[in-house]
Design a protein around this motif. Structure first.
Motif, short mmCIF file in Angstrom:
data_model
loop_
_atom_site.label_atom_id
_atom_site.label_comp_id
_atom_site.label_asym_id
_atom_site.label_seq_id
_atom_site.Cartn_x
_atom_site.Cartn_y
_atom_site.Cartn_z
N CYS A 125 0.85 -1.18 0.00
CA CYS A 125 0.00 0.00 0.00
C CYS A 125 0.90 1.24 0.00
O CYS A 125 1.70 1.42 0.90
N PRO A 126 0.79 2.11 -1.00
CA PRO A 126 1.66 3.29 -1.05
C PRO A 126 1.34 4.28 0.07
O PRO A 126 2.17 5.11 0.43
N LYS A 127 0.13 4.18 0.65
CA LYS A 127 -0.28 5.14 1.66
C LYS A 127 0.16 4.72 3.06
O LYS A 127 0.90 5.43 3.72
N CYS A 128 -0.28 3.52 3.51
CA CYS A 128 0.03 3.14 4.89
C CYS A 128 1.18 2.13 4.96
O CYS A 128 1.56 1.69 6.05
N LYS A 129 1.73 1.73 3.80
CA LYS A 129 2.91 0.86 3.72
C LYS A 129 2.66 -0.60 4.07
O LYS A 129 3.59 -1.40 4.13
N ARG A 130 1.43 -0.97 4.35
CA ARG A 130 1.18 -2.38 4.65
C ARG A 130 1.49 -3.22 3.41
O ARG A 130 1.21 -2.81 2.30
N SER A 131 2.08 -4.39 3.63
CA SER A 131 2.40 -5.19 2.45
C SER A 131 1.55 -6.46 2.38
O SER A 131 1.12 -7.02 3.39
N TYR A 132 1.31 -6.88 1.17
CA TYR A 132 0.47 -8.02 0.87
C TYR A 132 1.20 -8.93 -0.10
O TYR A 132 2.26 -8.57 -0.62
N SER A 133 0.60 -10.10 -0.32
CA SER A 133 1.17 -11.01 -1.30
C SER A 133 0.13 -11.34 -2.34
O SER A 133 -1.07 -11.31 -2.07
N THR A 134 0.59 -11.66 -3.53
CA THR A 134 -0.36 -12.07 -4.56
C THR A 134 -0.57 -13.59 -4.53
O THR A 134 -1.44 -14.10 -5.23
N VAL A 135 0.23 -14.31 -3.72
CA VAL A 135 0.09 -15.77 -3.67
C VAL A 135 -0.14 -16.36 -2.27
O VAL A 135 -0.86 -17.33 -2.10
N ASN A 136 0.47 -15.75 -1.24
CA ASN A 136 0.38 -16.27 0.12
C ASN A 136 -0.99 -15.95 0.73
O ASN A 136 -1.34 -14.79 0.92
N LYS A 137 -1.75 -17.01 1.04
CA LYS A 137 -3.14 -16.84 1.51
C LYS A 137 -3.24 -15.94 2.74
O LYS A 137 -4.17 -15.15 2.88
N GLU A 138 -2.26 -16.06 3.64
CA GLU A 138 -2.27 -15.25 4.86
C GLU A 138 -2.17 -13.76 4.55
O GLU A 138 -2.56 -12.93 5.37
N LEU A 139 -1.59 -13.43 3.45
CA LEU A 139 -1.28 -12.02 3.16
C LEU A 139 -2.03 -11.46 1.94
O LEU A 139 -1.72 -10.37 1.46
N LEU A 140 -3.02 -12.20 1.50
CA LEU A 140 -3.83 -11.68 0.39
C LEU A 140 -4.69 -10.52 0.89
O LEU A 140 -5.23 -10.59 1.99
#
Ligand SMILES: [Zn+2]
Length: 209
Positions: A125-140
């Motif tokens: 997220c460019p605003k709050c910097k939280r990161s996600y993954s496009t493959v890891n279910k925990e981080l979708l």
């Protein structure tokens, strides 16, 4: 709550862990950038140095850090600091002077192949910097390509290209490994195999009380 120094290779999940500690236990993340910017509000000379991108010497960093630590009333996470063994020694002295405890040093251990795979599937997220993954279910993200926290569209970071990662990983090996040795010799280091962010958070939660 114990203060935390977070040491980790790039993409090991430092940001995600820090965010969970902030949300669940009221930690504050401190980076040298934040500390210097806070000091610069009342320090014109420093403010000018930051604007022109001049290298800030350790003495200035420590003077600013000292001011912040004297005022802080919450547990904190140091992220990206200390960067060198010299700074680690200076930090020990500073804590001694302020009569504060180092807390714990957490090393997030992840092998290089896993990191590279994470980097190439990461969106942030460019605003709050939280990161996600496009493959890891925990981080979708809950909604595709949209930040859960602030509804902003997610992007791929410039840093997350393979060549950039290789360079950052080399830098990490050179700079951070001596720090890991330093804290290990002092008996302060806890090594965590950071495979899942939930599991890592659970382990850290039991260490900080
Ligand atoms: Zn966000």
């Amino acid at each position: 709550m114990k203060n935390i120094i977070l040491l980790a290779p790039p993409a090991a999940g430092k940001g995600t862990l820090a965010k969970l500690l902030e949300q669940n236990f009221g930690y504050i993340s401190l980076s040298t950038g934040d500390i210097l910017r806070a000091k610069a509000k009342t320090d014109e000379e420093l403010s000018n140095k930051l604007k022109t991108g001049m290298l800030i010497d350790d003495q200035t960093v420590f003077a600013s850090l000292s001011t912040v630590l004297e005022q802080i009333d919450k547990p904190y996470i140091l992220d990206g600091f200390p960067r060198t063994v010299k700074q680690a020694v200076m930090y020990d002295e500073l804590l001694n002077n302020l009569n504060k405890d180092l807390g714990i040093v957490i090393y997030l251990n992840v092998n290089k192949e896993t990191l590279l795979q994470r980097v190439t599937t990461r969106i942030v997220c460019p605003k709050c910097k939280r990161s996600y993954s496009t493959v890891n279910k925990e981080l979708l993200p809950k909604k595709e390509n949209i930040c859960d926290d602030c509804n902003t569209e997610l992007v791929v970071r410039e840093d997350d290209k393979e060549e950039v990662f290789e360079k950052r990983f080399q830098e990490y090996l050179e700079k951070t490994l001596p720090l890991i040795d330093y804290y290990e010799q002092k008996g302060k280091l806890t090594k965590i195999d950071a495979i899942s962010s939930n599991e890592t958070f659970k382990q850290v939660s039991s260490l900080i009380k």
